[in-house]
Design a protein around this motif. Structure first.
Motif, PDB file in Angstrom:
ATOM      1  N   THR A 175      -2.496  -7.091  -1.193  1.00  0.00           N
ATOM      2  CA  THR A 175      -1.050  -7.058  -1.453  1.00  0.00           C
ATOM      3  C   THR A 175      -0.472  -5.686  -1.143  1.00  0.00           C
ATOM      4  OG1 THR A 175      -1.312  -8.699  -3.202  1.00  0.00           O
ATOM      5  CG2 THR A 175       0.725  -7.411  -3.199  1.00  0.00           C
ATOM      6  N   VAL A 176      -1.174  -4.642  -1.575  1.00  0.00           N
ATOM      7  CA  VAL A 176      -0.708  -3.274  -1.329  1.00  0.00           C
ATOM      8  C   VAL A 176      -0.650  -2.979   0.154  1.00  0.00           C
ATOM      9  CG1 VAL A 176      -1.298  -0.829  -1.613  1.00  0.00           C
ATOM     10  CG2 VAL A 176      -1.486  -2.387  -3.562  1.00  0.00           C
ATOM     11  N   GLU A 177      -1.700  -3.347   0.878  1.00  0.00           N
ATOM     12  CA  GLU A 177      -1.751  -3.042   2.307  1.00  0.00           C
ATOM     13  C   GLU A 177      -0.764  -3.877   3.121  1.00  0.00           C
ATOM     14  OE1 GLU A 177      -3.258  -0.495   3.597  1.00  0.00           O
ATOM     15  OE2 GLU A 177      -3.897  -0.016   1.562  1.00  0.00           O
ATOM     16  N   LEU A 178      -0.354  -5.032   2.601  1.00  0.00           N
ATOM     17  CA  LEU A 178       0.649  -5.844   3.293  1.00  0.00           C
ATOM     18  C   LEU A 178       2.055  -5.288   3.099  1.00  0.00           C
ATOM     19  CD1 LEU A 178      -0.550  -9.515   2.609  1.00  0.00           C
ATOM     20  CD2 LEU A 178      -0.443  -8.361   4.828  1.00  0.00           C
ATOM     21  N   LEU A 179       2.360  -4.804   1.894  1.00  0.00           N
ATOM     22  CA  LEU A 179       3.710  -4.346   1.582  1.00  0.00           C
ATOM     23  C   LEU A 179       3.945  -2.884   1.927  1.00  0.00           C
ATOM     24  CD1 LEU A 179       4.282  -6.074  -1.879  1.00  0.00           C
ATOM     25  CD2 LEU A 179       5.168  -6.768   0.343  1.00  0.00           C
ATOM     26  N   ARG A 180       2.901  -2.080   1.860  1.00  0.00           N
ATOM     27  CA  ARG A 180       3.059  -0.629   2.053  1.00  0.00           C
ATOM     28  C   ARG A 180       3.640  -0.256   3.412  1.00  0.00           C
ATOM     29  NH1 ARG A 180      -0.386   3.494   3.690  1.00  0.00           N
ATOM     30  NH2 ARG A 180      -2.085   2.002   3.989  1.00  0.00           N
ATOM     31  N   PRO A 181       3.248  -0.901   4.509  1.00  0.00           N
ATOM     32  CA  PRO A 181       3.802  -0.495   5.814  1.00  0.00           C
ATOM     33  C   PRO A 181       5.251  -0.940   6.045  1.00  0.00           C
ATOM     34  CG  PRO A 181       1.669  -1.596   6.045  1.00  0.00           C
ATOM     35  CD  PRO A 181       2.164  -1.882   4.672  1.00  0.00           C
ATOM     36  N   LEU A 182       5.798  -1.764   5.176  1.00  0.00           N
ATOM     37  CA  LEU A 182       7.160  -2.256   5.384  1.00  0.00           C
ATOM     38  C   LEU A 182       8.155  -1.095   5.326  1.00  0.00           C
ATOM     39  CD1 LEU A 182       8.953  -4.812   5.650  1.00  0.00           C
ATOM     40  CD2 LEU A 182       9.166  -4.792   3.160  1.00  0.00           C
ATOM     41  N   PRO A 183       8.929  -0.866   6.385  1.00  0.00           N
ATOM     42  CA  PRO A 183       9.898   0.244   6.362  1.00  0.00           C
ATOM     43  C   PRO A 183      10.942   0.051   5.265  1.00  0.00           C
ATOM     44  CG  PRO A 183       9.581  -0.600   8.583  1.00  0.00           C
ATOM     45  CD  PRO A 183       8.929  -1.578   7.657  1.00  0.00           C
ATOM     46  N   SER A 184      11.173   1.088   4.497  1.00  0.00           N
ATOM     47  CA  SER A 184      12.124   0.965   3.383  1.00  0.00           C
ATOM     48  C   SER A 184      13.531   0.657   3.879  1.00  0.00           C
ATOM     49  CB  SER A 184      12.126   2.256   2.562  1.00  0.00           C
ATOM     50  OG  SER A 184      12.413   3.375   3.385  1.00  0.00           O
ATOM     51  N   ILE A 185      13.901   1.175   5.045  1.00  0.00           N
ATOM     52  CA  ILE A 185      15.243   0.946   5.574  1.00  0.00           C
ATOM     53  C   ILE A 185      15.459  -0.526   5.883  1.00  0.00           C
ATOM     54  CG2 ILE A 185      16.859   1.551   7.417  1.00  0.00           C
ATOM     55  CD1 ILE A 185      16.272   3.742   5.361  1.00  0.00           C
ATOM     56  N   ALA A 186      14.368  -1.265   6.153  1.00  0.00           N
ATOM     57  CA  ALA A 186      14.497  -2.696   6.416  1.00  0.00           C
ATOM     58  C   ALA A 186      14.983  -3.461   5.195  1.00  0.00           C
ATOM     59  CB  ALA A 186      13.150  -3.267   6.883  1.00  0.00           C
TER      60      ALA A 186
ATOM     61  N   PHE B   2       7.587   4.558  -4.087  1.00  0.00           N
ATOM     62  CA  PHE B   2       6.551   3.896  -4.883  1.00  0.00           C
ATOM     63  C   PHE B   2       5.173   4.005  -4.230  1.00  0.00           C
ATOM     64  CE2 PHE B   2       4.018   0.034  -5.554  1.00  0.00           C
ATOM     65  CZ  PHE B   2       3.851   0.074  -6.932  1.00  0.00           C
ATOM     66  N   TRP B   3       5.108   3.770  -2.924  1.00  0.00           N
ATOM     67  CA  TRP B   3       3.811   3.658  -2.250  1.00  0.00           C
ATOM     68  C   TRP B   3       3.063   4.970  -2.154  1.00  0.00           C
ATOM     69  CZ3 TRP B   3       2.516  -1.064  -2.555  1.00  0.00           C
ATOM     70  CH2 TRP B   3       3.487  -2.065  -2.490  1.00  0.00           C
ATOM     71  N   PRO B   4       3.678   6.070  -1.713  1.00  0.00           N
ATOM     72  CA  PRO B   4       2.896   7.323  -1.682  1.00  0.00           C
ATOM     73  C   PRO B   4       2.451   7.775  -3.068  1.00  0.00           C
ATOM     74  CG  PRO B   4       5.212   7.732  -1.176  1.00  0.00           C
ATOM     75  CD  PRO B   4       5.021   6.260  -1.139  1.00  0.00           C
ATOM     76  N   MET B   5       3.289   7.559  -4.077  1.00  0.00           N
ATOM     77  CA  MET B   5       2.901   7.935  -5.430  1.00  0.00           C
ATOM     78  C   MET B   5       1.735   7.086  -5.913  1.00  0.00           C
ATOM     79  SD  MET B   5       4.980  10.416  -6.081  1.00  0.00           S
ATOM     80  CE  MET B   5       5.088  10.714  -7.831  1.00  0.00           C
TER      81      MET B   5
END
Length: 251
Positions: A93-104, A129-132
């Protein structure tokens, strides 16, 4: 003092070169202005309150987004760092959502909250959220295993282990994560205002570009850079005083 002067040499030289170019070869251009003119335009927007209102909105949205996203990231990072089974279960779940660009997320956030503060906070929170989360989880894995053995021998509960052993051990890395998150929060906040909000420093940059006011555009760019530097400097100052205290607790 000498090291600080050396650090200032390159940016000051760049500003002087830009000033000289704008007053010589670039003086016929409508989009290139001297640095001194940009400073005057920046001061004029500060005097009429435009700059301060935009700065307040951007800093508020960036700070609130970092508080929400960073707080959630640190909390979940601690839990996943202490539980290998849960970390494995959530890894996909983390690896699927983490690359999603926040601007999208801007179109979706705009549909949910409309233009304004809530929309921007949501996007900034997602970005931070993701880098933290990743940096906190990584820091937990590097905690000395003997400390956790001592905690188990003393029959400490989960919250006691976190507060007495984990937090003091990872404070230096948490501050690194916080500085990364704070810089990212400011970048994302300004970007959201450029592409989809009608408030803040980013929107001010868009307006000055649309009105062909290069002096204000350049001045506000310098201001955004100065804000980022100030935030990082402030966090580094707090870190230098807080880390020693928590490391003392860890010992």
């Amino acid at each position: 003092m000498k090291s600080q002067l050396r650090a200032l040499a390159l940016p000051l030289t760049a500003l002087l070169l830009l000033e000289a170019y704008a007053r010589t070869m670039g003086q016929e251009s409508e989009t290139i202005v001297p640095v001194t003119q940009a400073a005057k335009d920046l001061w004029s927007t500060a005097q009429d309150g435009t700059l301060l209102r935009a700065t307040g909105f951007t800093l508020l949205s960036a700070s609130a987004g970092l508080l929400v996203g960073g707080g959630a990231g640190i909390s979940l990072g601690i839990i996943l760092g202490l539980s290998k089974s849960l970390a494995h279960a959530m890894s996909l779940t983390v690896e699927l959502l983490r690359p999603l660009p926040s601007i999208a997320l801007v179109p979706l956030a705009t549909l949910m909250f409309g233009l304004g503060l809530k929309m921007e906070i949501l996007v900034v929170a997602f970005a931070t959220f993701w880098p933290m989360l990743i940096m906190t989880q990584s820091a937990i894995r590097q905690v000395d295993g003997r400390l956790m053995e001592v905690a188990r021998m003393l029959r400490f509960g989960f919250l006691q282990r976190v507060w007495k052993f984990v937090i003091p051990s990872i404070v230096p890395r948490l501050f690194v994560a916080l500085r990364v998150g704070a810089g990212l929060a400011l970048v994302v906040a300004v970007t959201v205002e450029v592409v989809g909000n009608t408030l803040g420093l980013g929107y001010g940059l868009v307006l000055s570009q649309q009105n062909i006011q290069p002096g204000i555009t350049l001045g506000w760019l310098f201001w955004v850079g100065a804000l980022g530097f100030s935030v990082n400097f402030g966090l580094a100052w707090i870190e230098s005083r807080a880390v020693g205290k928590f490391l003392g607790r860890a010992r």
